[in-house]
Design an enzyme around this catalytic site. Structure first.
Site, PDB file in Angstrom:
ATOM      1  N   GLU A 139     108.470   0.385   1.058  1.00  0.00           N
ATOM      2  CA  GLU A 139     108.176   1.717   1.598  1.00  0.00           C
ATOM      3  C   GLU A 139     109.475   2.387   2.001  1.00  0.00           C
ATOM      4  OE1 GLU A 139     105.907   1.145   5.174  1.00  0.00           O
ATOM      5  OE2 GLU A 139     104.411  -0.095   4.171  1.00  0.00           O
ATOM      6  N   LYS A 179     112.018   3.985   4.442  1.00  0.00           N
ATOM      7  CA  LYS A 179     112.185   3.924   5.898  1.00  0.00           C
ATOM      8  C   LYS A 179     112.452   5.352   6.353  1.00  0.00           C
ATOM      9  CE  LYS A 179     114.290   1.412   9.657  1.00  0.00           C
ATOM     10  NZ  LYS A 179     114.692   2.540  10.495  1.00  0.00           N
ATOM     11  N   ASP A 227     113.173   8.574   8.545  1.00  0.00           N
ATOM     12  CA  ASP A 227     114.101   8.752   9.661  1.00  0.00           C
ATOM     13  C   ASP A 227     113.512   9.744  10.668  1.00  0.00           C
ATOM     14  OD1 ASP A 227     116.319   8.275  11.095  1.00  0.00           O
ATOM     15  OD2 ASP A 227     117.658   9.514   9.895  1.00  0.00           O
ATOM     16  N   TYR A 278     102.141   3.988   8.913  1.00  0.00           N
ATOM     17  CA  TYR A 278     102.551   2.809   8.150  1.00  0.00           C
ATOM     18  C   TYR A 278     101.863   1.508   8.556  1.00  0.00           C
ATOM     19  CZ  TYR A 278     106.111   2.745  11.895  1.00  0.00           C
ATOM     20  OH  TYR A 278     106.745   2.781  13.093  1.00  0.00           O
ATOM     21  N   LYS A 282     118.959  -1.131   4.541  1.00  0.00           N
ATOM     22  CA  LYS A 282     119.559   0.159   4.880  1.00  0.00           C
ATOM     23  C   LYS A 282     120.426   0.687   3.734  1.00  0.00           C
ATOM     24  CE  LYS A 282     118.550   1.261   9.085  1.00  0.00           C
ATOM     25  NZ  LYS A 282     119.410   1.250  10.118  1.00  0.00           N
ATOM     26  N   CYS A 300     146.571   9.707  34.763  1.00  0.00           N
ATOM     27  CA  CYS A 300     145.224  10.238  34.515  1.00  0.00           C
ATOM     28  C   CYS A 300     145.280  11.765  34.423  1.00  0.00           C
ATOM     29  CB  CYS A 300     144.292   9.810  35.657  1.00  0.00           C
ATOM     30  SG  CYS A 300     142.691  10.630  35.595  1.00  0.00           S
ATOM     31  N   CYS A 318     143.359  13.366  37.625  1.00  0.00           N
ATOM     32  CA  CYS A 318     143.819  13.323  39.013  1.00  0.00           C
ATOM     33  C   CYS A 318     145.300  12.933  39.142  1.00  0.00           C
ATOM     34  CB  CYS A 318     142.963  12.346  39.820  1.00  0.00           C
ATOM     35  SG  CYS A 318     143.208  10.623  39.336  1.00  0.00           S
ATOM     36  N   CYS A 350     142.150   4.424  35.022  1.00  0.00           N
ATOM     37  CA  CYS A 350     142.766   5.297  36.025  1.00  0.00           C
ATOM     38  C   CYS A 350     142.622   4.605  37.366  1.00  0.00           C
ATOM     39  CB  CYS A 350     142.041   6.637  36.028  1.00  0.00           C
ATOM     40  SG  CYS A 350     142.233   7.537  37.569  1.00  0.00           S
ATOM     41  N   CYS A 365     139.563  10.432  42.189  1.00  0.00           N
ATOM     42  CA  CYS A 365     139.495  11.015  40.835  1.00  0.00           C
ATOM     43  C   CYS A 365     138.134  11.701  40.672  1.00  0.00           C
ATOM     44  CB  CYS A 365     139.675   9.929  39.777  1.00  0.00           C
ATOM     45  SG  CYS A 365     139.563  10.572  38.096  1.00  0.00           S
TER      46      CYS A 365
HETATM   47  S1  IVH Z   1     107.194  -0.858  10.235  1.00  0.00           S
HETATM   48  C1  IVH Z   1     106.591  -4.252  12.868  1.00  0.00           C
HETATM   49  N1  IVH Z   1     107.571   0.932   8.339  1.00  0.00           N
HETATM   50  O1  IVH Z   1     111.762   1.988  11.830  1.00  0.00           O
HETATM   51  C2  IVH Z   1     107.110  -3.222  11.979  1.00  0.00           C
HETATM   52  N2  IVH Z   1     108.784   1.175  10.363  1.00  0.00           N
HETATM   53  O2  IVH Z   1     113.531  -0.130  12.925  1.00  0.00           O
HETATM   54  C3  IVH Z   1     107.498  -1.995  12.680  1.00  0.00           C
HETATM   55  N3  IVH Z   1     110.220   3.155  10.444  1.00  0.00           N
HETATM   56  O3  IVH Z   1     110.412   1.808  15.038  1.00  0.00           O
HETATM   57  C4  IVH Z   1     107.736  -0.825  11.899  1.00  0.00           C
HETATM   58  N4  IVH Z   1     109.728   3.925   8.441  1.00  0.00           N
HETATM   59  O4  IVH Z   1     109.989   3.926  13.731  1.00  0.00           O
HETATM   60  C5  IVH Z   1     107.908   0.532   9.577  1.00  0.00           C
HETATM   61  N5  IVH Z   1     107.789   2.444   6.603  1.00  0.00           N
HETATM   62  C6  IVH Z   1     108.108   2.053   7.822  1.00  0.00           C
HETATM   63  C7  IVH Z   1     109.021   2.780   8.627  1.00  0.00           C
HETATM   64  C8  IVH Z   1     109.335   2.294   9.893  1.00  0.00           C
HETATM   65  C9  IVH Z   1     110.432   4.134   9.552  1.00  0.00           C
HETATM   66  C10 IVH Z   1     110.861   3.053  11.772  1.00  0.00           C
HETATM   67  C11 IVH Z   1     109.906   2.810  12.911  1.00  0.00           C
HETATM   68  C12 IVH Z   1     110.428   1.621  13.672  1.00  0.00           C
HETATM   69  C13 IVH Z   1     111.808   1.502  13.138  1.00  0.00           C
HETATM   70  C14 IVH Z   1     112.195   0.044  13.127  1.00  0.00           C
END
Ligand code: IVH
Length: 681
Positions: free
Chosen positions: A123, A125, A127, A234, A323, A417, A420, A435, A441
């Site tokens: 899936e 991730k 943001d 999710y 990532k 500093c 001060c 400092c 300060c």
């Molecule tokens: S699963 C137990 N799925 O990433 C699993 N998280 O670093 C928990 N996030 O706090 C999360 N896309 O806010 C999951 N497809 C996805 C996600 C996702 C973004 C975020 C989520 C979580 C953070 C974890």
């Protein structure tokens, strides 16, 4: 509208119901499926009709009515909500090798054969921000932020304004169900919002994630309603044991059937190869997606195997966030300045020609310390490479010497500093520069006071950084002890204070007079004494008198305290100025609660101290994570797999190979009843 006068209560009720259903269906088509079936104009007419009915018959204005999506009266504060199950985060991987390791480890942790190909759901991730939404009686009951994973903030009013989130669920939904997902702001909505903000002379947001966070943290949900927020669900959270299938993919498909928006890009993939192939494809698409993603999440598809794999600390073992690599770009350093921290630590900061990297505009980058400046050999005017990955702070990775201006000169770290004028001294092999001005300060005084009053310290509600600045600038306070001599009439002289707000602040100050000893210690701002060190000191020494007599050797003997922190503590209590401030605090009525050392837990005496316990199979009276917490509270270490080192295996229903292995190794096994006796006993 002509129907206004003629509608009977009964007719109005029926019409209200049909209209509500119809509008929510349009919301679903428009926001979740991206296939609108009527024009905006027609949609607005339906909403108007519904509002008219509710104006005439206010009883129909239920919390689930589509009219409630426009937001309501502003809140004073967000209240807190405890999650029924902790909201976890994800472990990260960065390279192909990390993904292979994850897949290899998982087999051990979930007791799976080495030669099978594991199936994952891949899936994006997203943001944005995690949200938990609870439905009871098929109605949206509350929505909460993740917070610290255990307790989040109640953002129900704001979440209800997001039109793709169902306010009610169909009859096929379980009586109680929690769903979890990510709220985010798509790129186009973000750009439009920033245009609007700029033209109204309001703050522009650095990236879509911040804009989403800012929008969700609005106390006034009518503002949130104007923000283009979206969500993808999710997972489920707690689901009252309803049948959501045997795989994660099936769970998501059932959630989609209930009307929840699910990311259309997710795929079921086979093994590491499938994961990496998906990663490549999504990386190529990333720039064209309508929203920001910062990686790919791989989740083991079979739920029973997920259960078997379990969790470590705050993340499941059965999932991994892969990532995207960090982004790097070049820019020029305009200036190098230093910032003075609460304890006088001096941090150099590079002011940059702003650049957009890794999804944000970066104008300042920390250079950490004198040694880092020397390591990089960086100078004002240099062209440097800046790297930013995910939520990691941006950093300078290298200097392009070819582009160094001819007239550039080496950077001179300040010896005095800039705030001060006091001497700057080096500590810890030159890594920290400090400092020596202490409380003369201005920069340190304000920050020391701001830390003292903060939530995790003395928790003086309503006394934020701005008020501290004013109080110091107006010479009403010069140290933390002066806070307890403040009077309401003095506050009235400050901008923004009226009789009531002045009295409220004095009341908050008075309420803070009896902190726990650990909090009091943490509030003092002793260099490098954070919350957990303060707690340890409080539980070891009990009160100030004993602690102030502790020697460096005695302190160093404590776990987690090294020579530098021990030195800081001893020096702090030996300093005359600090002694004076502490005495003044006590004289002015601050009475911290000393710790009764005879009641402090000795973890070595806990019943399961030194024992390693493994949980296998399902439990009916509690979740596995709760069982784990109970066992840990009894002193046990809870492990994921059975080995010779295991002391005890708790065997639930449908236990598999772990129970067999325990039997083979002759390890003691207990059932759920015996576990309960152990916990209660
Ligand atoms: S699963 C137990 N799925 O990433 C699993 N998280 O670093 C928990 N996030 O706090 C999360 N896309 O806010 C999951 N497809 C996805 C996600 C996702 C973004 C975020 C989520 C979580 C953070 C974890």
């Amino acid at each position: 509208m002509t129907h206004k006068k003629t509608l009977t209560l009964e007719m109005a009720g029926a019409r209200h119901k049909t209209l509500s259903v119809e509008i929510e269906q349009h919301n679903h088509h428009y926001y979740t499926q991206d296939t609108p079936t009527i024009s905006d104009y027609e949609y607005d007419l339906l909403i108007k009709e519904l509002i008219d009915i509710e104006t005439q018959f206010p009883n129909f204005q239920t919390p689930e009515s589509p009219t409630q999506r426009v937001g309501g009266a502003p809140l004073d504060v967000f209240t807190q909500i405890e999650h029924e199950r902790p909201m976890l985060s994800l472990s990260n991987g960065f390279s192909d090798e990390d993904i292979k390791d994850f897949d290899r480890r998982l087999r051990k942790e979930a007791d799976l054969a080495e030669n099978i190909t594991l199936e994952y759901v891949a899936e994006p991730k997203l943001d944005g921000l995690a949200v938990s939404i609870m439905y009871e009686g098929r109605r949206l009951k509350y929505a909460a932020t993740r917070g610290d994973g255990k307790v989040g903030e109640d953002i129900t009013q704001n979440v209800k304004t997001i039109r793709s989130i169902p306010l009610t669920l169909p009859a096929s939904a379980p009586e109680k169900i929690e769903v979890r997902g990510e709220i985010f702001m798509p790129h186009d909505g973000f750009a439009k919002l920033n245009e609007l903000q700029a033209s109204a002379n309001k703050k522009v947001f650095v990236n879509p994630r911040n804009a989403a966070a800012g929008s969700l943290r609005q106390l006034d949900s009518r503002i949130t309603a104007t923000r283009p927020l979206e969500v993808f669900i999710y997972s489920t959270g707690m689901n009252s044991n309803a049948d959501f299938g045997v795989t994660h993919a099936q769970t998501l498909s059932k959630l989609a059937d209930l009307g929840f928006p699910i990311c259309p890009l997710l795929e079921v993939v086979q093994g590491v190869e499938g994961c990496l192939d998906y990663f490549q494809r999504l990386s190529a698409q990333r720039a064209d997606l309508a929203y920001e993603i910062d990686g790919i999440v791989y989740k083991l598809n079979r739920l029973d195997w997920q259960q078997a794999a379990g969790f470590i600390a705050k993340a499941p073992r059965w999932a991994l966030a892969h990532k995207f690599p960090a982004q790097e770009k070049s820019t020029v350093i305009r200036e190098i300045e230093v910032q003075i921290g609460r304890t006088g630590a001096i941090t150099p900061v590079a002011r940059l020609e702003p650049l957009f990297v890794g999804g944000v505009t970066v104008s300042n980058v920390t250079l950490h310390n004198r040694a880092e400046i020397e390591r990089l050999g960086v100078r004002v005017g240099d062209t440097v490479v800046v790297r930013r990955a995910g939520d990691v702070i941006p950093q300078i990775v290298s200097v392009n010497l070819d582009k160094r201006p001819k007239d550039s000169v080496p950077y001179c770290f300040p010896e005095w500093c800039p705030e001060c004028g006091s001497d700057v001294v080096a500590e810890g092999e030159g890594i920290i520069s400090r400092c020596t001005g202490g409380l003369i300060c201005g920069a340190q005084v304000k920050q020391a006071i701001t830390h003292f009053v903060s939530r995790k310290a003395m928790d003086i509600d309503g006394m934020g950084e701005k008020i501290v600045d004013q109080l110091v600038d107006e010479s009403l306070i010069a140290s933390i002890a002066d806070i307890y001599a403040l009077r309401a009439d003095q506050l009235l002289k400050l901008e923004g204070f009226a009789q009531k707000s002045a009295e409220n602040l004095i009341e908050s100050i008075n309420k803070s007079r009896t902190p726990e000893f650990a909090k009091f210690l943490f509030s003092m701002g002793i260099p490098q004494v954070g919350e957990s060190t303060a707690e340890q000191l409080a539980n070891t020494y009990g009160d100030l008198n004993a602690l102030s007599k502790a020697t460096i050797e005695a302190l160093e003997a404590l776990p987690d305290i090294g020579p530098i922190v021990a030195g800081n503590i001893v020096r702090f209590f030996a300093d005359d100025n600090n002694k004076k401030v502490i005495n003044l605090l006590l004289e002015r009525g601050v009475a911290y609660q000393a710790v009764d050392l005879s009641k402090v837990f000795d973890s070595d005496n806990l019943p399961l101290a030194g024992k390693t316990v493994v949980l296998t199979g399902g439990l009916s009276s509690m979740s596995r994570s709760d069982a784990k917490k109970h066992l840990q509270a009894l002193g046990a270490k809870v492990a994921g797999s059975v080995s010779k080192k295991t002391s005890l295996v708790v065997v639930g229903t449908d236990a598999g190979s772990k129970a067999a292995k325990a039997e083979e190794l002759g390890i003691k096994m207990i059932d759920e009843d015996a576990l309960l006796t152990l916990i209660e006993g």
